[in-house]
Every structure is written in C-alpha cells, then in structure tokens.
Motif scaffolding. Structure first.
Motif, PDB file in Angstrom:
ATOM      1  N   GLY A 239       7.178  -2.231   2.468  1.00 59.90           N
ATOM      2  CA  GLY A 239       7.296  -3.681   2.531  1.00 59.90           C
ATOM      3  C   GLY A 239       6.026  -4.272   3.106  1.00 59.90           C
ATOM      4  O   GLY A 239       5.712  -4.072   4.286  1.00 59.90           O
ATOM      5  N   MET A 240       5.288  -4.998   2.302  1.00 57.46           N
ATOM      6  CA  MET A 240       3.952  -5.443   2.703  1.00 57.46           C
ATOM      7  C   MET A 240       3.968  -6.645   3.655  1.00 57.46           C
ATOM      8  O   MET A 240       2.968  -6.943   4.309  1.00 57.46           O
ATOM      9  N   LEU A 241       5.099  -7.332   3.745  1.00 56.54           N
ATOM     10  CA  LEU A 241       5.192  -8.492   4.638  1.00 56.54           C
ATOM     11  C   LEU A 241       5.628  -8.120   6.052  1.00 56.54           C
ATOM     12  O   LEU A 241       5.751  -8.998   6.904  1.00 56.54           O
ATOM     13  N   ASP A 242       5.828  -6.869   6.292  1.00 54.81           N
ATOM     14  CA  ASP A 242       6.286  -6.379   7.588  1.00 54.81           C
ATOM     15  C   ASP A 242       5.253  -6.699   8.678  1.00 54.81           C
ATOM     16  O   ASP A 242       4.119  -6.229   8.609  1.00 54.81           O
ATOM     17  N   ASP A 266       5.615  -6.362  -2.438  1.00 53.59           N
ATOM     18  CA  ASP A 266       4.872  -7.503  -1.914  1.00 53.59           C
ATOM     19  C   ASP A 266       5.749  -8.617  -1.357  1.00 53.59           C
ATOM     20  O   ASP A 266       5.260  -9.461  -0.606  1.00 53.59           O
ATOM     21  N   ASP A 267       7.021  -8.628  -1.716  1.00 48.41           N
ATOM     22  CA  ASP A 267       7.921  -9.683  -1.258  1.00 48.41           C
ATOM     23  C   ASP A 267       8.921  -9.185  -0.215  1.00 48.41           C
ATOM     24  O   ASP A 267       9.905  -9.858   0.086  1.00 48.41           O
ATOM     25  N   VAL A 268       8.664  -8.026   0.343  1.00 49.31           N
ATOM     26  CA  VAL A 268       9.593  -7.374   1.270  1.00 49.31           C
ATOM     27  C   VAL A 268       8.898  -7.170   2.605  1.00 49.31           C
ATOM     28  O   VAL A 268       7.690  -6.907   2.665  1.00 49.31           O
ATOM     29  N   ALA A 269       9.663  -7.263   3.696  1.00 48.99           N
ATOM     30  CA  ALA A 269       9.105  -7.070   5.029  1.00 48.99           C
ATOM     31  C   ALA A 269       9.464  -5.687   5.571  1.00 48.99           C
ATOM     32  O   ALA A 269       9.264  -4.685   4.880  1.00 48.99           O
ATOM     33  N   PRO A 277      17.053  -2.696  -2.022  1.00 52.41           N
ATOM     34  CA  PRO A 277      17.643  -1.345  -2.186  1.00 52.41           C
ATOM     35  C   PRO A 277      17.522  -0.781  -3.596  1.00 52.41           C
ATOM     36  O   PRO A 277      17.315   0.440  -3.749  1.00 52.41           O
ATOM     37  N   ASP A 278      17.608  -1.614  -4.620  1.00 55.66           N
ATOM     38  CA  ASP A 278      17.515  -1.106  -5.996  1.00 55.66           C
ATOM     39  C   ASP A 278      16.113  -0.541  -6.276  1.00 55.66           C
ATOM     40  O   ASP A 278      15.982   0.521  -6.884  1.00 55.66           O
ATOM     41  N   ARG A 279      15.102  -1.260  -5.823  1.00 59.84           N
ATOM     42  CA  ARG A 279      13.731  -0.791  -6.040  1.00 59.84           C
ATOM     43  C   ARG A 279      13.451   0.458  -5.196  1.00 59.84           C
ATOM     44  O   ARG A 279      12.721   1.358  -5.637  1.00 59.84           O
TER      45      ARG A 279
END
Length: 287
Positions: A239-242, A266-269, A277-279
C-alpha cells in the motif's frame, strides 16, 4: 455476533509450548491443499485476513494464528514479548499441525517475524520448508519505519502503561484513521481491531507488545541480511499511501530486491488485506 466474534467461533485455542510455558494460542483454519500460513500485524489479529481468506482457501489449506498477546490468544500481563518468541510460536504451531512446507504471508509486525524465520533458515535451524514469502507493508528496514505518534508514546516507560489502561474504542478508531486511505470506510475494520486488542483485557499489554519496534532496531543487521540474502522466493504487495511503511519503504525494497515481484497498490495505505483484499489474494495466488 460481530464479524470478529464469528471468526473466533470458527477457530480454536490450542496449547503451544513457548519457552517452557504452555500458552493458549488461537488459530483459524480454512480450505484445503498445499499449506499457506498467514501472519497478522499490530495491534490486530488473524481476523485481518478474513476478507482475503475465502479466495486463498480455494487453493490452499490456510493456517492463521493470533500471536501471543493479540486477538483471542493468551495475553500474559507481566511478560516480555518479543519477535523471537512469536517466531517460536509459529514454529511450534507448524510442529503441532505437522506442516512440512508452507507458503508464508505476512503483514506489518509479522514481516519481522518472517525475517527472523528466514534468518533461522539461513542458519539451518528451520525445519519447515518455506515455499515462498509474500510480504505486505511492514518495517523491513527499521531506519525507514515511521511510527505513528501513539506508537512512540506507547514506547515511553511512563506514558505507555497509562495509554494502555486508558485506551478506548473511540481513541483506537481515531488513532487508526490516518493509517487507512482517506476514501476508505475504515469504521468497521477499526472497531474489529479494537475488539481484537481489548479481547480478554488485551488493552493492558499493548505497551508491552509495542516493544517490537525496539526489537527491530536491535536485530536490524540480522533481519535485513536475512531478507536480502535468502533463497526463499519473495514477493511484495504494498500500500503506497501508508504513512508508516509506504512508498518510502517501497523505494528501498525495489532498490535492494529488484528481481522480486512487487505490486504497488497506489490507492491503498497501511492495511492491504482490509482495504484491497481481492487484489491481495490475486497477487498471492498469481505470484
């Protein structure tokens, strides 16, 4: 019952020997096929995998424990928790379940447990064959880890115990909010994390569990070397927004381990298993 209570009801607490003491450890099993072990982060539980588990269980026999001090596992109050002991827990669980080989999936806190397991493998001291390791948002390089303010406060000898004793659902949900992507509705997941942490009086040990940050600093050379020199195939879902271990950690991983598959979300923290979860499941099954 709440979703996390349903999760606990479908698993069991088993007794594992840890450093000469029998400890009660919660474990959830799902699916059939080759073994896959999923390890959770701080301050939550195996329930972090609940959304991704059904897809993974179509192809694997999943083993998902709560670490000592977390979730529905035993939470000794006067105890020095360590990453090494949690690695012992994983090995003891594998022995109990007669696991000879497994895929390992780890998020956050658990990436350090995985690094210790990789170090033991390099020393010839790990009996279980690691087929591959999939790592998600964690402090693989301690010098780049950016703890949240509440984590730093929990490390303080005076503030830490006070924060533990005064922690509430409202405070926990607020503290977790910056670790999720802004447009993600984290309310339900945050409440579940609170329930995991507070289950069985767990709030009073969180200041002891946070010492994993010190563990990482102490064992940085051992764990970074294990990560960068292992013969176990590695893959990363990040998660790139972390704000804790996001894009800045990803840059180092890509620099040091350029041949390992790396999926940037890119849209996950900080919480890929909860936010996407699916990805996450697709990446683990496809790598």
């Amino acid at each position: 019952m709440s979703p996390i209570e349903d999760w606990w009801a479908a698993g069991e607490r088993v007794e594992l020997p840890l450093r000469g003491v029998a400890r009660g450890v919660f474990v959830r099993r799902m699916g059939s096929g080759p073994s896959m072990t999923l390890l959770h982060g701080f301050p939550s539980s195996s329930h972090d995998w609940a959304k991704a588990a059904p897809a993974l269980a179509e192809q694997h026999a999943l083993l998902m424990p709560d670490f000592l001090g977390f979730g529905a596992s035993e939470k000794p109050t006067d105890h020095d928790y360590s990453i090494h002991e949690q690695a012992d827990l994983v090995e003891a669980l594998w022995e109990r379940e007669r696991v000879a080989a497994t895929v390992l999936v780890a998020h956050d806190y658990a990436v350090s447990v995985t690094q210790e397991l990789l170090a033991r493998r390099a020393e010839g001291a790990l009996e279980v064959e690691l087929v591959s390791a999939h790592l998600l948002n964690g402090g693989l390089y301690p010098d780049l880890h950016r703890p949240q303010p509440i984590q730093t406060a929990l490390l303080d000898p005076e503030q830490g115990p006070q924060i533990s004793s005064n922690m509430s659902e409202e405070l926990m949900v607020a503290a977790l909010r910056p670790t999720f992507a802004e447009d993600f509705d984290a309310a339900g997941d945050s409440v579940d994390i609170w329930r995991a942490m507070s289950h069985g009086g767990g709030g009073i040990v969180v200041h002891r569990l946070i010492r994993y940050i010190t563990d990482r600093e102490t064992h940085a050379d051992r764990w970074v070397t294990a990560l960068e020199t292992t013969d176990v195939p590695l893959a990363f879902v990040w998660g790139m927004l972390d704000p804790v271990s996001g894009a800045h950690m990803a840059e180092r991983i890509r620099e040091r381990l350029p041949k390992s598959p790396f999926l940037a979300l890119d849209d996950v923290a900080h919480w890929p298993p909860l936010e996407a979860p699916d990805r996450v499941a697709a990446a683990i099954l496809g790598a």
